[in-house]
Design an enzyme around this catalytic site. Sequence first.
Site, short mmCIF file in Angstrom:
data_model
loop_
_atom_site.label_atom_id
_atom_site.label_comp_id
_atom_site.label_asym_id
_atom_site.label_seq_id
_atom_site.Cartn_x
_atom_site.Cartn_y
_atom_site.Cartn_z
CE LYS A 53 34.36 44.67 39.93
NZ LYS A 53 34.20 43.71 38.85
CD GLN A 97 33.57 43.40 35.19
OE1 GLN A 97 34.24 43.89 36.08
NE2 GLN A 97 32.44 42.75 35.44
CG ASP A 120 37.20 38.09 40.00
OD1 ASP A 120 36.56 38.66 40.90
OD2 ASP A 120 37.13 38.39 38.79
#
Length: 287
Positions: A53, A97, A120
Amino acid sequence: MTARIIDGRAFAAGILAEVATETAALAAMGIVPGLAVVLVGEDAASQVYVRNKARRTKEAGMASFEYRLPEDTAETALLALVAELNDDPAVHGILVQLPLPGHIDTARVLDAVSPDKDVDGFHVINAGRLAAGLPGLVPCTPLGCLLMLKAELGDLSGARAVVLGRSNIVGKPMAALLLRESCTVTIAHSRTRNFPDECRRADILVAAVGQPELVRGDWIKPGATVLDVGINRVATEGNNTRLVGDVAFAEALTVAGRITPVPGGVGPMTIACLLRNTLTAARRSAR
Ligand code: NAD
């Protein structure tokens, strides 16, 4: 019939190129989109994801902020970091995460992220906005699926779509997005009766159950478009492993009209949509 294989890598590369161009334009106006990624603990797969990422973020011309915290980080310390990032004007997207270590309440942490920086799309406010048809930030994997479907099929209106799986990160938001496109949507899950028959009704079949090759070729309507979200590692001969999807690919290939492979289908779209969401959040912050 042999299905057309949808190349997710090429698709994702196209999106990343668009994002890079638009990021440069925004940066020229003084706003450099910034993505903060927070990793708690030593999970090996998560380390790889976070590294990828960060690399992709920088390649797109965005600012990448990485926070690696030890496994025994207290929930209060993580919440304090999230609050700091919420207030930081250089940070437009925050990604925590998952999975988090067991002593941390994941829902509490995700809900502490500002909905405007929730790239997200997991915050309950963004889930509500999606369900209500309001603009928000949409979870990356279903967003990637929708972008591929629209590029492949054009107008989705009236199509019969069946989503397999009802998780908050894939199944439910996928169904909401398809409904927004005026599809007739069914969600099938582990308690669904006559699961294969539900699949057979689908013009668009999105499989997100996490069960290797569950969906057989004769469950697929001839000519249907099949998106396989599943990522399952299975054992092969000689102590090796390989990745398979939720769909029996070789069987489906002879029936479907279009299909995504695993790997190289839906997977690469997730990170591309993460950066697309970061760009969206940065643009909105400028208003
Ligand atoms: P999950 O475990 O949270 O949800 C699975 C869903 O499938 C549940 O709603 C369950 O009811 C349903 N289900 C499970 N077994 C079933 C069965 N035998 N018959 C019918 N329904 C069944 O999983 P998730 O997080 O939604 O992920 C699903 C799959 O997608 C996994 O393989 C995951 O690795 C993959 N995934 C891929 C990406 C990506 O491509 N970037 C992103 C997220 C998830």
